[in-house]
Scaffold this active site. Sequence first.
Site, PDB file in Angstrom:
ATOM      1  N   TYR A  11       0.825  -1.221   0.000  1.00  0.00           N
ATOM      2  CA  TYR A  11       0.000   0.000   0.000  1.00  0.00           C
ATOM      3  C   TYR A  11       0.863   1.277   0.000  1.00  0.00           C
ATOM      4  CZ  TYR A  11      -3.329   3.436   1.957  1.00  0.00           C
ATOM      5  OH  TYR A  11      -4.096   4.541   2.211  1.00  0.00           O
ATOM      6  N   PHE A  73       9.932  -0.848   2.950  1.00  0.00           N
ATOM      7  CA  PHE A  73       8.566  -1.030   3.468  1.00  0.00           C
ATOM      8  C   PHE A  73       8.265  -2.502   3.738  1.00  0.00           C
ATOM      9  CE2 PHE A  73       8.383   2.568   0.511  1.00  0.00           C
ATOM     10  CZ  PHE A  73       7.704   3.520   1.252  1.00  0.00           C
ATOM     11  N   TYR A 141       4.082  -5.897  16.932  1.00  0.00           N
ATOM     12  CA  TYR A 141       4.388  -5.143  15.703  1.00  0.00           C
ATOM     13  C   TYR A 141       5.229  -3.911  16.043  1.00  0.00           C
ATOM     14  CZ  TYR A 141       3.540  -1.788  11.968  1.00  0.00           C
ATOM     15  OH  TYR A 141       3.704  -0.836  11.013  1.00  0.00           O
ATOM     16  N   ILE A 207     -18.280  -0.012  15.586  1.00  0.00           N
ATOM     17  CA  ILE A 207     -17.435   0.964  16.292  1.00  0.00           C
ATOM     18  C   ILE A 207     -16.859   0.231  17.495  1.00  0.00           C
ATOM     19  CG2 ILE A 207     -17.456   3.101  17.640  1.00  0.00           C
ATOM     20  CD1 ILE A 207     -19.811   4.050  15.863  1.00  0.00           C
ATOM     21  N   ASP A 285      -6.071  -1.093  21.727  1.00  0.00           N
ATOM     22  CA  ASP A 285      -6.266   0.210  21.079  1.00  0.00           C
ATOM     23  C   ASP A 285      -6.034   1.350  22.073  1.00  0.00           C
ATOM     24  OD1 ASP A 285      -6.874  -0.435  18.477  1.00  0.00           O
ATOM     25  OD2 ASP A 285      -9.045  -0.404  18.756  1.00  0.00           O
TER      26      ASP A 285
HETATM   27  N1  UFG Z   1     -12.019   0.752  14.257  1.00  0.00           N
HETATM   28  C1  UFG Z   1     -13.371   0.557  14.469  1.00  0.00           C
HETATM   29  N2  UFG Z   1     -13.999  -0.353  13.663  1.00  0.00           N
HETATM   30  C2  UFG Z   1     -13.365  -1.062  12.684  1.00  0.00           C
HETATM   31  C3  UFG Z   1     -11.977  -0.837  12.493  1.00  0.00           C
HETATM   32  C4  UFG Z   1     -11.331   0.076  13.302  1.00  0.00           C
HETATM   33  O1  UFG Z   1     -13.996   1.157  15.344  1.00  0.00           O
HETATM   34  O2  UFG Z   1     -14.016  -1.877  12.011  1.00  0.00           O
HETATM   35  C5  UFG Z   1     -11.326   1.750  15.082  1.00  0.00           C
HETATM   36  C6  UFG Z   1     -10.154   1.193  15.861  1.00  0.00           C
HETATM   37  O3  UFG Z   1     -10.586   0.651  17.072  1.00  0.00           O
HETATM   38  C7  UFG Z   1      -9.269   2.435  16.001  1.00  0.00           C
HETATM   39  C8  UFG Z   1      -9.578   3.249  14.737  1.00  0.00           C
HETATM   40  O4  UFG Z   1     -10.795   2.727  14.227  1.00  0.00           O
HETATM   41  O5  UFG Z   1      -9.688   3.160  17.107  1.00  0.00           O
HETATM   42  C9  UFG Z   1      -8.503   3.097  13.679  1.00  0.00           C
HETATM   43  O6  UFG Z   1      -8.257   1.709  13.506  1.00  0.00           O
HETATM   44  P1  UFG Z   1      -7.316   1.128  12.349  1.00  0.00           P
HETATM   45  O7  UFG Z   1      -7.341  -0.352  12.488  1.00  0.00           O
HETATM   46  O8  UFG Z   1      -7.711   1.723  11.041  1.00  0.00           O
HETATM   47  O9  UFG Z   1      -5.899   1.727  12.701  1.00  0.00           O
HETATM   48  P2  UFG Z   1      -5.050   1.611  14.075  1.00  0.00           P
HETATM   49  O10 UFG Z   1      -5.081   2.980  14.680  1.00  0.00           O
HETATM   50  O11 UFG Z   1      -5.435   0.479  14.911  1.00  0.00           O
HETATM   51  O12 UFG Z   1      -3.651   1.220  13.468  1.00  0.00           O
HETATM   52  C10 UFG Z   1      -2.801   2.122  12.868  1.00  0.00           C
HETATM   53  C11 UFG Z   1      -1.923   1.414  11.854  1.00  0.00           C
HETATM   54  C12 UFG Z   1      -1.029   0.409  12.536  1.00  0.00           C
HETATM   55  C13 UFG Z   1      -0.265   1.087  13.639  1.00  0.00           C
HETATM   56  C14 UFG Z   1      -1.224   1.759  14.578  1.00  0.00           C
HETATM   57  C15 UFG Z   1      -0.504   2.508  15.666  1.00  0.00           C
HETATM   58  O13 UFG Z   1      -2.711   0.767  10.900  1.00  0.00           O
HETATM   59  O14 UFG Z   1      -0.107  -0.111  11.602  1.00  0.00           O
HETATM   60  O15 UFG Z   1      -2.021   2.703  13.883  1.00  0.00           O
HETATM   61  O16 UFG Z   1      -1.149   2.236  16.866  1.00  0.00           O
HETATM   62  F1  UFG Z   1       0.453   0.192  14.328  1.00  0.00           F
END
Ligand code: UFG
Length: 330
Positions: A11, A73, A141, A207, A285
């Site tokens: 990506y 990457f 990770y 959510i 999270d």
């Molecule tokens: N979320 C939802 N529903 C979903 C998916 C995600 O509510 O179906 C929430 C998650 O709980 C989080 C937010 O949306 O609060 C963002 O979630 P993502 O999975 O999109 O991204 P993250 O913040 O978990 O992860 C990102 C990067 C990781 C990195 C991380 C750092 O994708 O590679 O930030 O903490 F490690």
Amino acid sequence: MAILVLGGAGYIGSHTVYELIDAGRDVVVVDNLLTGFRQAVHPKARFYQADIRDRAAMDKVFEAEDIEGVVHFAASSQVGESMSDPLKYYDNNLYGTTVLLQSMVAHGVKKIVFSSTAATYGEPETVPILESDKTQPTNCYGETKLAMEHMMSWVSKAHGLKYVALRYFNACGAHISGAIGEAHDPETHLVPIILQVPNGQRDHVSIFGDDYPTKDGTCVRDYIHVSDLAQAHILALDYLLRGGDNNVFNLGNGVGFTVKEVIDTARTVTGHPIPAEVSPRRAGDPAQLIASSAKAVEVLGWKPKYNDLGTIISTAWKWHQSHPNGYGEG
Ligand code: UFG
């Protein structure tokens, strides 16, 4: 001389290759295609299908090509998977980087820019997060990415390697042309999951928790456009090629949005009601992750172009509408 992009079919890697080629650079891509896609590789890049853990294959690339700098990457990047299969992360991210650096040292290639992550910080004590803040990853990770930073630092002392670690916050969006975008299997990221609803691929978005100490109870993240991240790699590479020293930079917009705000923005962009249901918190999270990118702005001259969430989501929507199954059939 060429720039070698490892993981250039993934990506963020594929978007960086597009920006490098637009900037007139000669680009070589190495990818094992385990999670990347051949179709994501810019047609003007020279492509080698190889794994960075394969020393002989890496040596061949460094022998065949005249490489002045590396952008790395090639790593596993799912937080959840890293908790259930940590050894995969040690193998791909740490052993892979070990082999890569051995080959770089052997061939006298001394400049590397690589993907690090906000996950190196763990649960922040204050936001916005500064590069000098405490790093205490809460998942494997983030731990392997932090260890990659440390590995570079020791190799720098021993062999004169110069590196820049870029700690990304939440990458999202797609190339403005709609030619390449985000495609993960399985998809776990918020923006593509939300857009699966108006695309008819799921009936609602979950959510993950609405009892966090934030303005509407849902998690706050700093969403940054993938092409802005890509630009930062070019700036970091040029910084090293100009003689810049080892450095670490956060990359985000410095603005936090809650999960509910992201869903609302996607409703406006798509014109679809996008039903949402609250479900339990997802393990690991942090409540809030917001970057201070002041250092990248000051030292690298980085200027993110896409600082409006609606615009960022529009680029993702363009990609997902035209590629509902990513790079797959139909
Ligand atoms: N979320 C939802 N529903 C979903 C998916 C995600 O509510 O179906 C929430 C998650 O709980 C989080 C937010 O949306 O609060 C963002 O979630 P993502 O999975 O999109 O991204 P993250 O913040 O978990 O992860 C990102 C990067 C990781 C990195 C991380 C750092 O994708 O590679 O930030 O903490 F490690």
